[in-house]
Design a protein around this motif. Structure first.
Motif, PDB file in Angstrom:
ATOM      1  N   MET A  76       0.828  -1.209   0.000  1.00 24.46           N
ATOM      2  CA  MET A  76       0.000   0.000   0.000  1.00 24.46           C
ATOM      3  C   MET A  76       0.867   1.264   0.000  1.00 24.46           C
ATOM      4  O   MET A  76       0.545   2.242  -0.666  1.00 24.46           O
ATOM      5  CB  MET A  76      -0.951   0.009   1.204  1.00 24.46           C
ATOM      6  N   THR A  77       1.977   1.240   0.717  1.00 22.55           N
ATOM      7  CA  THR A  77       2.888   2.385   0.737  1.00 22.55           C
ATOM      8  C   THR A  77       3.456   2.643  -0.657  1.00 22.55           C
ATOM      9  O   THR A  77       3.478   3.773  -1.138  1.00 22.55           O
ATOM     10  CB  THR A  77       4.036   2.150   1.742  1.00 22.55           C
ATOM     11  N   ILE A  78       3.886   1.587  -1.310  1.00 23.95           N
ATOM     12  CA  ILE A  78       4.437   1.720  -2.661  1.00 23.95           C
ATOM     13  C   ILE A  78       3.352   2.160  -3.640  1.00 23.95           C
ATOM     14  O   ILE A  78       3.576   3.036  -4.476  1.00 23.95           O
ATOM     15  CB  ILE A  78       5.101   0.397  -3.106  1.00 23.95           C
ATOM     16  N   ALA A 128     -15.467   9.322  -4.107  1.00 19.74           N
ATOM     17  CA  ALA A 128     -14.803   8.209  -4.798  1.00 19.74           C
ATOM     18  C   ALA A 128     -13.549   7.766  -4.048  1.00 19.74           C
ATOM     19  O   ALA A 128     -13.264   6.568  -3.963  1.00 19.74           O
ATOM     20  CB  ALA A 128     -14.460   8.608  -6.231  1.00 19.74           C
ATOM     21  N   ASP A 129     -12.797   8.721  -3.472  1.00 17.95           N
ATOM     22  CA  ASP A 129     -11.594   8.380  -2.711  1.00 17.95           C
ATOM     23  C   ASP A 129     -11.942   7.584  -1.456  1.00 17.95           C
ATOM     24  O   ASP A 129     -11.265   6.614  -1.113  1.00 17.95           O
ATOM     25  CB  ASP A 129     -10.832   9.645  -2.302  1.00 17.95           C
ATOM     26  N   ILE A 130     -12.994   7.998  -0.765  1.00 17.68           N
ATOM     27  CA  ILE A 130     -13.411   7.290   0.453  1.00 17.68           C
ATOM     28  C   ILE A 130     -13.867   5.877   0.109  1.00 17.68           C
ATOM     29  O   ILE A 130     -13.508   4.911   0.788  1.00 17.68           O
ATOM     30  CB  ILE A 130     -14.513   8.076   1.187  1.00 17.68           C
ATOM     31  N   ILE A 131     -14.635   5.746  -0.968  1.00 18.09           N
ATOM     32  CA  ILE A 131     -15.083   4.419  -1.399  1.00 18.09           C
ATOM     33  C   ILE A 131     -13.881   3.549  -1.736  1.00 18.09           C
ATOM     34  O   ILE A 131     -13.816   2.379  -1.349  1.00 18.09           O
ATOM     35  CB  ILE A 131     -16.050   4.537  -2.596  1.00 18.09           C
ATOM     36  N   LEU A 132     -12.913   4.116  -2.446  1.00 18.59           N
ATOM     37  CA  LEU A 132     -11.701   3.362  -2.794  1.00 18.59           C
ATOM     38  C   LEU A 132     -10.978   2.885  -1.542  1.00 18.59           C
ATOM     39  O   LEU A 132     -10.574   1.718  -1.449  1.00 18.59           O
ATOM     40  CB  LEU A 132     -10.769   4.222  -3.654  1.00 18.59           C
ATOM     41  N   ILE A 192     -10.436  -0.972  -0.629  1.00 18.70           N
ATOM     42  CA  ILE A 192      -9.072  -1.493  -0.494  1.00 18.70           C
ATOM     43  C   ILE A 192      -8.896  -2.139   0.881  1.00 18.70           C
ATOM     44  O   ILE A 192      -8.347  -3.234   0.995  1.00 18.70           O
ATOM     45  CB  ILE A 192      -8.020  -0.388  -0.727  1.00 18.70           C
ATOM     46  N   SER A 193      -9.378  -1.462   1.917  1.00 19.13           N
ATOM     47  CA  SER A 193      -9.226  -2.037   3.258  1.00 19.13           C
ATOM     48  C   SER A 193      -9.954  -3.372   3.367  1.00 19.13           C
ATOM     49  O   SER A 193      -9.450  -4.313   3.987  1.00 19.13           O
ATOM     50  CB  SER A 193      -9.715  -1.068   4.329  1.00 19.13           C
ATOM     51  N   ASN A 194     -11.112  -3.459   2.757  1.00 21.79           N
ATOM     52  CA  ASN A 194     -11.856  -4.717   2.790  1.00 21.79           C
ATOM     53  C   ASN A 194     -11.143  -5.795   1.963  1.00 21.79           C
ATOM     54  O   ASN A 194     -11.096  -6.959   2.346  1.00 21.79           O
ATOM     55  CB  ASN A 194     -13.278  -4.505   2.275  1.00 21.79           C
ATOM     56  N   SER A 195     -10.570  -5.402   0.827  1.00 19.85           N
ATOM     57  CA  SER A 195      -9.929  -6.389  -0.047  1.00 19.85           C
ATOM     58  C   SER A 195      -8.628  -6.926   0.540  1.00 19.85           C
ATOM     59  O   SER A 195      -8.274  -8.075   0.294  1.00 19.85           O
ATOM     60  CB  SER A 195      -9.692  -5.806  -1.438  1.00 19.85           C
ATOM     61  N   VAL A 196      -7.907  -6.125   1.309  1.00 21.72           N
ATOM     62  CA  VAL A 196      -6.637  -6.590   1.862  1.00 21.72           C
ATOM     63  C   VAL A 196      -6.787  -7.212   3.252  1.00 21.72           C
ATOM     64  O   VAL A 196      -5.845  -7.821   3.749  1.00 21.72           O
ATOM     65  CB  VAL A 196      -5.566  -5.467   1.890  1.00 21.72           C
ATOM     66  N   GLN A 197      -7.949  -7.094   3.849  1.00 16.17           N
ATOM     67  CA  GLN A 197      -8.154  -7.646   5.192  1.00 16.17           C
ATOM     68  C   GLN A 197      -7.894  -9.151   5.201  1.00 16.17           C
ATOM     69  O   GLN A 197      -7.156  -9.646   6.048  1.00 16.17           O
ATOM     70  CB  GLN A 197      -9.566  -7.329   5.682  1.00 16.17           C
ATOM     71  N   ASN A 198      -8.459  -9.865   4.255  1.00 21.64           N
ATOM     72  CA  ASN A 198      -8.228 -11.315   4.203  1.00 21.64           C
ATOM     73  C   ASN A 198      -6.782 -11.644   3.877  1.00 21.64           C
ATOM     74  O   ASN A 198      -6.262 -12.660   4.334  1.00 21.64           O
ATOM     75  CB  ASN A 198      -9.164 -11.974   3.195  1.00 21.64           C
ATOM     76  N   ALA A 199      -6.148 -10.792   3.090  1.00 24.11           N
ATOM     77  CA  ALA A 199      -4.739 -11.025   2.771  1.00 24.11           C
ATOM     78  C   ALA A 199      -3.874 -10.895   4.023  1.00 24.11           C
ATOM     79  O   ALA A 199      -2.837 -11.543   4.125  1.00 24.11           O
ATOM     80  CB  ALA A 199      -4.269 -10.038   1.711  1.00 24.11           C
TER      81      ALA A 199
END
Length: 171
Positions: free
Chosen positions: A19-21, A37-41, A45-52
């Motif tokens: 995420m930093t990169i 749109a930024d808040i939705i993104l 993103i937070s939801n998509s990387v949570q499982n990762a």
């Protein structure tokens, strides 16, 4: 296989660095003024990387370990950016000079997608009528536009925050 909590820490660190990169590559000049749109993104993103980060461990302890790993790595990165110029240069943006002694830097303005109208609005919010009245105008790393007037008595103490990205700057 690693200890499940070490696995969570490793995954969390990998996501943090990714995420930093990604923010460094895709830019962060708009982070100071998030639009819908930024808040939705960010939420997606937070939801998509949570499982990762936590993998199959969706327990309270798994989430707390992931959060702790993120806080610790963020703390370490902040200390490193203050201590080492190379780390600071790699991770943090630099302020950009937009106007120097009344002369606009069209290359910087074009690169940053800052319009003439946006600059005039920032100048008015700082109590200045003309862009030529500006000694120094800078886009700060937090997204604000700072202005130093040629006439110090005419300057209002305000900060202009970019509201959106204009692409209609004319040279």
């Amino acid at each position: 296989m690693l200890n499940p909590y070490l696995d969570i820490i490793f995954r969390s660190l990998a996501v943090y660095f990714f995420m930093t990169i990604a923010l460094r590559i895709f830019g962060k000049k708009e982070l100071s003024q998030l639009n819908t749109a930024d808040i939705i993104l960010i939420l997606l993103i937070s939801n998509s990387v949570q499982n990762a980060m936590v993998g199959p461990d969706t327990s309270l302890w798994g989430g707390l370990v992931a959060a702790l790993a993120l806080f610790v790595i963020n703390f370490i990165i902040k200390k490193l950016t203050h201590k080492y110029k190379l780390v600071n240069d790699l991770l943090l943006d630099k302020p950009e000079i937009l106007i120097h002694n009344g002369t606009l830097d069209f290359n910087a303005l074009s690169k940053l997608d800052i319009s003439h109208e946006e600059l005039k609005e920032a100048a008015r919010e700082h109590g200045l009528e003309h862009l030529t009245d500006i000694k120094l105008c800078t886009l700060e790393i937090d997204g604000t536009i700072s202005i130093i007037s040629k006439d110090k008595t005419n300057l209002k103490e305000t900060h202009y925050k970019r509201k959106h990205n204009h692409k209609n700057f004319r040279k």
